[in-house]
Design a protein around this motif. Structure first.
Motif, PDB file in Angstrom:
ATOM      1  N   LEU A   1     -11.657  11.146   1.642  1.00 43.54           N
ATOM      2  CA  LEU A   1     -12.639  10.162   1.208  1.00 43.54           C
ATOM      3  C   LEU A   1     -11.973   8.813   0.989  1.00 43.54           C
ATOM      4  O   LEU A   1     -12.503   7.765   1.366  1.00 43.54           O
ATOM      5  CB  LEU A   1     -13.316  10.635  -0.086  1.00 43.54           C
ATOM      6  CG  LEU A   1     -14.358   9.696  -0.708  1.00 43.54           C
ATOM      7  CD1 LEU A   1     -15.454   9.382   0.311  1.00 43.54           C
ATOM      8  CD2 LEU A   1     -14.951  10.312  -1.953  1.00 43.54           C
ATOM      9  N   GLN A   2     -10.774   8.820   0.380  1.00 46.61           N
ATOM     10  CA  GLN A   2     -10.049   7.573   0.176  1.00 46.61           C
ATOM     11  C   GLN A   2      -9.746   6.909   1.514  1.00 46.61           C
ATOM     12  O   GLN A   2      -9.870   5.694   1.664  1.00 46.61           O
ATOM     13  CB  GLN A   2      -8.751   7.851  -0.582  1.00 46.61           C
ATOM     14  CG  GLN A   2      -8.961   8.262  -2.024  1.00 46.61           C
ATOM     15  CD  GLN A   2      -7.694   8.758  -2.676  1.00 46.61           C
ATOM     16  OE1 GLN A   2      -6.649   8.840  -2.043  1.00 46.61           O
ATOM     17  NE2 GLN A   2      -7.783   9.116  -3.945  1.00 46.61           N
ATOM     18  N   HIS A   3      -9.366   7.720   2.499  1.00 50.08           N
ATOM     19  CA  HIS A   3      -9.054   7.180   3.821  1.00 50.08           C
ATOM     20  C   HIS A   3     -10.280   6.521   4.434  1.00 50.08           C
ATOM     21  O   HIS A   3     -10.207   5.431   5.012  1.00 50.08           O
ATOM     22  CB  HIS A   3      -8.541   8.303   4.723  1.00 50.08           C
ATOM     23  CG  HIS A   3      -8.180   7.837   6.108  1.00 50.08           C
ATOM     24  ND1 HIS A   3      -9.068   7.937   7.172  1.00 50.08           N
ATOM     25  CD2 HIS A   3      -7.051   7.266   6.592  1.00 50.08           C
ATOM     26  CE1 HIS A   3      -8.485   7.449   8.256  1.00 50.08           C
ATOM     27  NE2 HIS A   3      -7.265   7.044   7.931  1.00 50.08           N
ATOM     28  N   ASP A   4     -11.451   7.181   4.287  1.00 50.34           N
ATOM     29  CA  ASP A   4     -12.691   6.627   4.836  1.00 50.34           C
ATOM     30  C   ASP A   4     -13.040   5.298   4.172  1.00 50.34           C
ATOM     31  O   ASP A   4     -13.460   4.349   4.841  1.00 50.34           O
ATOM     32  CB  ASP A   4     -13.851   7.611   4.637  1.00 50.34           C
ATOM     33  CG  ASP A   4     -13.687   8.863   5.497  1.00 50.34           C
ATOM     34  OD1 ASP A   4     -12.904   8.809   6.468  1.00 50.34           O
ATOM     35  OD2 ASP A   4     -14.317   9.879   5.175  1.00 50.34           O
TER      36      ASP A   4
ATOM     37  N   MET B   1     -10.003   2.369  -7.334  1.00 51.26           N
ATOM     38  CA  MET B   1      -9.666   3.527  -6.510  1.00 51.26           C
ATOM     39  C   MET B   1      -8.159   3.674  -6.337  1.00 51.26           C
ATOM     40  O   MET B   1      -7.637   4.786  -6.223  1.00 51.26           O
ATOM     41  CB  MET B   1     -10.338   3.426  -5.144  1.00 51.26           C
ATOM     42  CG  MET B   1     -10.243   4.727  -4.347  1.00 51.26           C
ATOM     43  SD  MET B   1     -11.026   4.594  -2.745  1.00 51.26           S
ATOM     44  CE  MET B   1      -9.814   3.610  -1.881  1.00 51.26           C
ATOM     45  N   SER B   2      -7.432   2.566  -6.348  1.00 51.03           N
ATOM     46  CA  SER B   2      -5.981   2.635  -6.117  1.00 51.03           C
ATOM     47  C   SER B   2      -5.269   3.432  -7.204  1.00 51.03           C
ATOM     48  O   SER B   2      -4.168   3.933  -6.982  1.00 51.03           O
ATOM     49  CB  SER B   2      -5.397   1.221  -6.029  1.00 51.03           C
ATOM     50  OG  SER B   2      -5.403   0.573  -7.297  1.00 51.03           O
ATOM     51  N   HIS B   3      -5.900   3.577  -8.378  1.00 59.59           N
ATOM     52  CA  HIS B   3      -5.263   4.309  -9.469  1.00 59.59           C
ATOM     53  C   HIS B   3      -5.499   5.814  -9.369  1.00 59.59           C
ATOM     54  O   HIS B   3      -5.026   6.570 -10.228  1.00 59.59           O
ATOM     55  CB  HIS B   3      -5.767   3.775 -10.815  1.00 59.59           C
ATOM     56  CG  HIS B   3      -5.201   2.421 -11.132  1.00 59.59           C
ATOM     57  ND1 HIS B   3      -5.749   1.258 -10.637  1.00 59.59           N
ATOM     58  CD2 HIS B   3      -4.105   2.040 -11.846  1.00 59.59           C
ATOM     59  CE1 HIS B   3      -5.033   0.222 -11.045  1.00 59.59           C
ATOM     60  NE2 HIS B   3      -4.039   0.671 -11.776  1.00 59.59           N
ATOM     61  N   LEU B   4      -6.210   6.259  -8.333  1.00 60.43           N
ATOM     62  CA  LEU B   4      -6.319   7.686  -8.062  1.00 60.43           C
ATOM     63  C   LEU B   4      -5.165   8.163  -7.191  1.00 60.43           C
ATOM     64  O   LEU B   4      -5.211   9.252  -6.617  1.00 60.43           O
ATOM     65  CB  LEU B   4      -7.648   7.979  -7.358  1.00 60.43           C
ATOM     66  CG  LEU B   4      -8.891   7.903  -8.246  1.00 60.43           C
ATOM     67  CD1 LEU B   4     -10.141   7.725  -7.405  1.00 60.43           C
ATOM     68  CD2 LEU B   4      -9.005   9.153  -9.092  1.00 60.43           C
TER      69      LEU B   4
ATOM     70  N   GLU C   1       0.127   8.189  -2.111  1.00 56.73           N
ATOM     71  CA  GLU C   1      -0.206   7.627  -0.804  1.00 56.73           C
ATOM     72  C   GLU C   1       0.217   6.157  -0.722  1.00 56.73           C
ATOM     73  O   GLU C   1      -0.140   5.350  -1.585  1.00 56.73           O
ATOM     74  CB  GLU C   1      -1.710   7.730  -0.536  1.00 56.73           C
ATOM     75  CG  GLU C   1      -2.253   9.150  -0.511  1.00 56.73           C
ATOM     76  CD  GLU C   1      -2.756   9.619  -1.854  1.00 56.73           C
ATOM     77  OE1 GLU C   1      -3.531  10.578  -1.892  1.00 56.73           O
ATOM     78  OE2 GLU C   1      -2.372   9.011  -2.880  1.00 56.73           O
ATOM     79  N   ALA C   2       0.939   5.808   0.355  1.00 54.13           N
ATOM     80  CA  ALA C   2       1.385   4.423   0.543  1.00 54.13           C
ATOM     81  C   ALA C   2       0.209   3.472   0.660  1.00 54.13           C
ATOM     82  O   ALA C   2       0.272   2.317   0.209  1.00 54.13           O
ATOM     83  CB  ALA C   2       2.270   4.335   1.787  1.00 54.13           C
TER      84      ALA C   2
ATOM     85  N   ALA D   1      -3.289  -1.012  -1.509  1.00 55.32           N
ATOM     86  CA  ALA D   1      -4.610  -1.360  -2.035  1.00 55.32           C
ATOM     87  C   ALA D   1      -4.499  -1.994  -3.417  1.00 55.32           C
ATOM     88  O   ALA D   1      -5.185  -2.973  -3.732  1.00 55.32           O
ATOM     89  CB  ALA D   1      -5.481  -0.106  -2.101  1.00 55.32           C
ATOM     90  N   ASN D   2      -3.619  -1.447  -4.238  1.00 51.27           N
ATOM     91  CA  ASN D   2      -3.428  -1.991  -5.580  1.00 51.27           C
ATOM     92  C   ASN D   2      -2.855  -3.398  -5.518  1.00 51.27           C
ATOM     93  O   ASN D   2      -3.307  -4.308  -6.229  1.00 51.27           O
ATOM     94  CB  ASN D   2      -2.510  -1.064  -6.385  1.00 51.27           C
ATOM     95  CG  ASN D   2      -2.325  -1.532  -7.812  1.00 51.27           C
ATOM     96  OD1 ASN D   2      -1.435  -2.322  -8.109  1.00 51.27           O
ATOM     97  ND2 ASN D   2      -3.160  -1.041  -8.693  1.00 51.27           N
TER      98      ASN D   2
END
Length: 432
Positions: free
Chosen positions: A17-20, A49-52, A56-57, A62-63
């Motif tokens: 889901l994060q990838h999508d 979302m970046s804090h989940l 993952e690089a 994203a952060n």
């Protein structure tokens, strides 16, 4: 700037889901498109979302991207929205307390020149109901604490009932957990009192006797102790057995052996700290942190919570539970040791991971190293709680672990004046 609405993210985001979601922000090379740098709503969602992150690089990128452009946008926003964005940067959704975030969001909406929706009114009504319940629980705990009399018998020990209850109020959310919040606060209070006895009050000989008595788990074993220790022992013994009885009646489990062992492990941890201090022995930073996780009291608290919530330790889940407990405990210890500010009523000499690490690495940035370690523990905790291949524990226990980790930065977020502005704000909004 685009029209802005409050961000939302799924609680159990998977990597797919994060990838999508990230694909909407990136080009074919995986780099973030600058055309999104003015999409305030998107940036806030991306930052949350970046804090989940589970390592993952793409989420590190994203952060970095969202933080950079949100900070740049602050100078162009109207004051009310700028305050909201700053609060979101300081307290990202996943690593922050949901009630606290929701209350700030409602405060933001109340300042908008629009009519309040029925949902907003219902949310405010629910907050008021929770506040009344928490106030009732707080009064019950205050009565118990006064009747216990330990604050008079051990004047050097901390007397911070409100602060102790804030932990329980945060960790266990929901109307159905009222009894558990009260009992958990009693456990927390005893951890603080025992810590102060070890640090401030007792002699080494008395502590050895205290430690032996805890291992025996028998009121008769406490008869040879000083009177203040007898009172503490009786309180600790009664609280633990009452919780074991409650668990047996409600869930059909008998956790007393696990709970006795948890107390014995905590006392052993305090004894190790005392030995280091009394012999002027300097532990390695790794040895200190390993023991400091135990003396934080978090593993003991979570052992009580595990059984109160109706779960048991088995061969299949033991390692998983220990990892879920270890992450927030280590986050707590590192946060507590990172600042020079001490608890305003505590003068004990517990040592500090920061000092020990700096001693071993004189040219390193100890605080950055500790922040990186905290971020790593968050990634591990996310992995344990959200990975479909690992997550076998019920949501109530995992939620308690996440909430504990979220509360740490509030409880130890000292400012330059050694005050706790976030804790004061949190207490004011959700309790008073």
């Amino acid at each position: 700037m685009h029209c802005w609405y409050p961000p939302s993210i799924p609680r159990h985001s998977s990597s797919s889901l994060q990838h999508d979601v990230l694909q909407k922000f990136t080009n074919d090379n995986g780099d973030f498109n600058l055309r999104h740098s003015k999409d305030l709503r998107g940036l806030l969602s991306l930052h949350d979302m970046s804090h989940l992150n589970m390592g993952e690089a793409s989420l590190y990128k994203a952060n970095e991207f969202s933080s950079k452009h949100l900070k740049f946008a602050l100078q162009y926003l109207e004051p009310n929205l700028a305050r909201y964005v700053m609060k979101s940067l300081d307290h990202p959704y996943h690593v922050s307390l949901r009630q606290y975030k929701a209350r700030h969001h409602l405060s933001y909406l109340q300042n908008l020149p629009t009519r309040h929706t029925a949902i907003e009114k219902l949310a405010l009504a629910e907050f008021q109901m929770k506040k009344l319940q928490h106030q009732s629980e707080m009064q019950e705990i205050k009565r118990w604490w006064v009747d216990l009399g330990l604050s008079q018998e051990i004047p050097a020990a901390r007397d911070q009932v409100l602060k102790w209850y804030m932990w329980s109020m945060t960790i266990l959310e929901g109307f159905s957990f009222s009894r558990y919040r009260v009992e958990a606060t009693k456990v927390i209070s005893m951890v603080y009192i025992v810590d102060d006895i070890f640090d401030l009050v007792a002699t080494q000989e008395e502590l050895c006797l205290f430690n032996e008595a805890i291992k025996m788990w028998d009121l008769a074993a406490a008869e040879s102790l000083p009177s203040y220790m007898i009172s503490c022992y009786k309180a600790l013994y009664t609280i633990t057995n009452d919780i074991a009885d409650m668990v047996r009646k409600e869930h059909g489990l008998n956790p007393i052996n696990h709970l006795k062992q948890a107390w014995a492990t905590l006392f052993d941890g305090f004894m190790i700290e005392g030995k280091w201090l009394s012999t002027n022995q300097v532990p390695t930073s790794e040895d200190y942190l390993r023991n400091g996780v135990i003396t934080s009291g978090a593993p003991l608290l979570f052992m009580h919570l595990l059984f109160m919530l109706g779960h048991d330790l088995t061969d299949d889940n033991n390692d998983h539970i220990l990892r879920v407990i270890s992450c927030p405990a280590k986050i707590m210890r590192l946060w507590d040791d990172m600042g020079s500010a001490k608890d305003e009523l505590q003068e004990g000499l517990d040592g500090s991971y920061k000092d020990l690490y700096q001693r071993e690495n004189p040219h390193a940035d100890a605080e950055k190293h500790m922040l990186d370690m905290i971020a790593g523990e968050w990634e591990d905790l996310n992995r344990e709680c959200f990975s479909q291949t690992k997550s076998t524990l019920p949501p109530s226990f995992m939620g308690a672990s996440l909430n504990f980790a979220r509360m740490v930065s509030i409880m130890y977020g000292y400012d330059d004046e050694q005050k706790l502005p976030a804790l004061e704000d949190y207490t004011r909004m959700l309790l008073f």
